[in-house]
Design an enzyme around this catalytic site. Structure first.
Site, mmCIF file in Angstrom:
data_model
loop_
_atom_site.group_PDB
_atom_site.id
_atom_site.type_symbol
_atom_site.label_atom_id
_atom_site.label_comp_id
_atom_site.label_asym_id
_atom_site.label_seq_id
_atom_site.Cartn_x
_atom_site.Cartn_y
_atom_site.Cartn_z
ATOM 1 N N HIS A 30 33.293 30.938 44.498
ATOM 2 C CA HIS A 30 32.810 30.807 45.862
ATOM 3 C C HIS A 30 31.244 30.319 46.036
ATOM 4 O O HIS A 30 30.863 29.994 47.162
ATOM 5 C CB HIS A 30 32.829 32.140 46.551
ATOM 6 C CG HIS A 30 34.369 32.741 46.449
ATOM 7 N ND1 HIS A 30 35.269 32.018 47.190
ATOM 8 C CD2 HIS A 30 35.018 33.698 46.141
ATOM 9 C CE1 HIS A 30 36.466 32.379 47.104
ATOM 10 N NE2 HIS A 30 36.199 33.576 46.328
ATOM 11 N N ASP A 37 42.618 31.500 40.644
ATOM 12 C CA ASP A 37 42.355 32.946 41.511
ATOM 13 C C ASP A 37 43.092 32.829 42.789
ATOM 14 O O ASP A 37 43.373 31.774 43.520
ATOM 15 C CB ASP A 37 40.691 32.851 41.918
ATOM 16 C CG ASP A 37 40.421 34.227 42.395
ATOM 17 O OD1 ASP A 37 39.643 35.206 41.711
ATOM 18 O OD2 ASP A 37 40.484 34.429 43.651
ATOM 19 N N ASP A 79 43.616 38.151 40.421
ATOM 20 C CA ASP A 79 43.954 39.060 41.866
ATOM 21 C C ASP A 79 45.280 38.211 42.487
ATOM 22 O O ASP A 79 45.655 38.853 43.457
ATOM 23 C CB ASP A 79 43.002 38.694 42.843
ATOM 24 C CG ASP A 79 42.116 37.504 43.061
ATOM 25 O OD1 ASP A 79 42.432 36.485 42.166
ATOM 26 O OD2 ASP A 79 41.267 37.778 43.470
ATOM 27 N N HIS A 107 42.084 33.515 45.682
ATOM 28 C CA HIS A 107 41.411 33.026 46.849
ATOM 29 C C HIS A 107 40.689 31.360 46.466
ATOM 30 O O HIS A 107 40.447 31.029 45.136
ATOM 31 C CB HIS A 107 39.910 33.547 47.208
ATOM 32 C CG HIS A 107 40.195 35.131 47.375
ATOM 33 N ND1 HIS A 107 40.343 36.344 46.350
ATOM 34 C CD2 HIS A 107 40.575 35.936 48.483
ATOM 35 C CE1 HIS A 107 40.584 37.328 46.805
ATOM 36 N NE2 HIS A 107 40.686 37.093 48.012
HETATM 37 C C1 OKP Z 1 36.212 36.880 45.576
HETATM 38 B B1 OKP Z 1 37.361 36.264 44.523
HETATM 39 C C2 OKP Z 1 39.037 42.518 51.819
HETATM 40 C C3 OKP Z 1 38.094 41.615 51.838
HETATM 41 C C4 OKP Z 1 37.740 40.588 50.815
HETATM 42 C C5 OKP Z 1 36.183 38.849 50.143
HETATM 43 C C6 OKP Z 1 37.044 38.507 49.118
HETATM 44 C C7 OKP Z 1 36.357 37.595 47.965
HETATM 45 C C8 OKP Z 1 37.241 37.533 46.562
HETATM 46 N N1 OKP Z 1 39.727 43.570 53.133
HETATM 47 N N2 OKP Z 1 36.638 39.853 51.036
HETATM 48 O O1 OKP Z 1 37.634 35.207 44.712
HETATM 49 O O2 OKP Z 1 38.299 37.208 43.763
HETATM 50 ZN ZN ZN Z 2 39.695 36.055 44.217
#
Ligand code: OKP
Ligand code: ZN
Length: 342
Positions: free
Chosen positions: A160, A196, A285, A198
């Site tokens: 990110h 990932d 994840d 995200h």
């Molecule tokens: C980082 B990576 C959950 C809030 C999550 C940010 C997620 C960051 C992910 N209620 N907020 O890509 O695993």
């Molecule tokens: Zn993630």
């Protein structure tokens, strides 16, 4: 089969707070994550090595000098100005269309250099971010030297982080540094495969106008999930980079059938890009039990992905991104890596 793991203990004082649905909570991106991954990989019989510190010139090829200086000094400045909160965070971000002038004050800079309130800075943050980047680059060097897959146990994650902003638990973009290192060592064209849950907005932004690094990402549709503002299928790169960025957003709840179709599309695209080396941003994840995700991948599915990637044949660097199901984290990473050993 065993492979080389690059890891460092230097992340362990990086324990932050995160804004989550309006509350400040201990960040789910915690030191225990790396402990669990290391334990599982030692149990699996992989061998470990420590990194040397990443070269400053390489950092400067990916991140701006102002941002690097800011990250290295933010905690000291926070303490010096008498702040007592346990973590440094901004609270105001540049309004849309603002001219982009960087403030002088630390609190203003914390907003300027970040894009999300889930990420804060503590005393151990810079050391940890630097060690994570060092892990990524050392893994890259060893993968090239050995012509083998090497895993970098990066913590904090990196995908990110953009050239000048932290967020999503990321500070330095480990995958981008890895790709840049490969180019620096003479690799013609690099592929980054981000799996990932995200969208890797930072990685996308760093290479968006470039054709030497192809960025392909499979992730949940950002309409309903962080990072909210990027990761759509119509983001295809710009200028020379047009056609060198591919986003494959999937609906929440995707199962492995859906996910692996996207993987085939991703690999087809990377093949078309004629890449000479591959960097994998490995987030687990996507696991069915992950508290932050909705995808339904199982531990055997991670092994199947590893087996598929083992057929590609180009030097491969695997770097840790997310994954928050603490009890299963190490097992899932180990399952993924097992087929990639030799
Ligand atoms: C980082 B990576 C959950 C809030 C999550 C940010 C997620 C960051 C992910 N209620 N907020 O890509 O695993
Ligand atoms: Zn993630």
């Amino acid at each position: 089969m065993s492979l080389l793991v690059i890891a460092s203990e230097a992340h362990s004082d990086h324990e932050t707070v995160a804004m989550d649905d309006g509350a400040l909570v201990p960040s789910p991106e915690n030191p225990q994550r790396a402990v669990m991954i290391e334990a599982a990989l030692r149990h699996a019989g992989h061998h470990f090595a420590e990194p040397v510190e990443v070269d400053a010139g390489l950092l400067a090829a990916v991140h701006t000098p102002e941002y690097l200086e800011f990250l290295a000094t933010a905690w000291g400045r926070w303490v010096e100005r008498g702040e007592t909160a346990p973590a440094a965070m901004g609270f105001a971000w540049p309004p849309r269309g603002s001219p982009g002038t960087r403030p002088d004050d630390l609190i203003g800079q914390l907003g300027f250099h970040s894009f999300s309130a889930d990420t804060s800075i503590v005393a151990g943050t810079w050391t940890a971010a630097l060690s994570s980047a060092s892990v990524a680059v050392a893994a890259t060097d060893r993968a090239l030297d050995n012509g083998a897959t090497v895993y970098g146990l990066c913590r904090p994650p990196g995908h990110h982080a953009s050239a000048d902003q932290f967020g999503g638990y990321c500070y330095l973009n480990n995958a981008a540094l890895s790709a840049q290192r490969l180019l620096e060592r003479g690799v013609q064209r690099v592929g980054i495969l981000d799996i990932d849950y995200h969208h890797g907005n930072g990685t996308q932004s760093i290479f968006y106008d470039r054709s030497d690094v192809m960025v392909v990402s499979i992730h949940v549709d950002p309409r309903n999930e962080f990072p909210w503002f990027t990761g759509h299928a119509n983001e295809v790169g710009e200028g020379r980079g047009h056609g060198w960025n591919l986003n494959l957003p999937l609906s929440a709840g995707a199962d492995f059938g859906t996910w692996s179709s996207a993987l085939e599309q991703a690999l087809g695209c990377l093949e078309g890009g004629d890449i000479d080396a591959l960097v994998v941003s490995l987030g687990v994840d996507t696991f069915e039990g992950d508290p932050m995700g909705t995808f339904r991948l199982t531990t055997p599915d991670f092994a199947a992905i590893g087996r598929r990637l083992a057929t590609i044949g180009s030097p491969t660097v695997v770097l840790q991104e997310g994954g928050y199901a603490i009890a299963d984290l190490g097992v899932n990473v180990a399952a993924f890596l097992e087929p990639l050993g030799q």
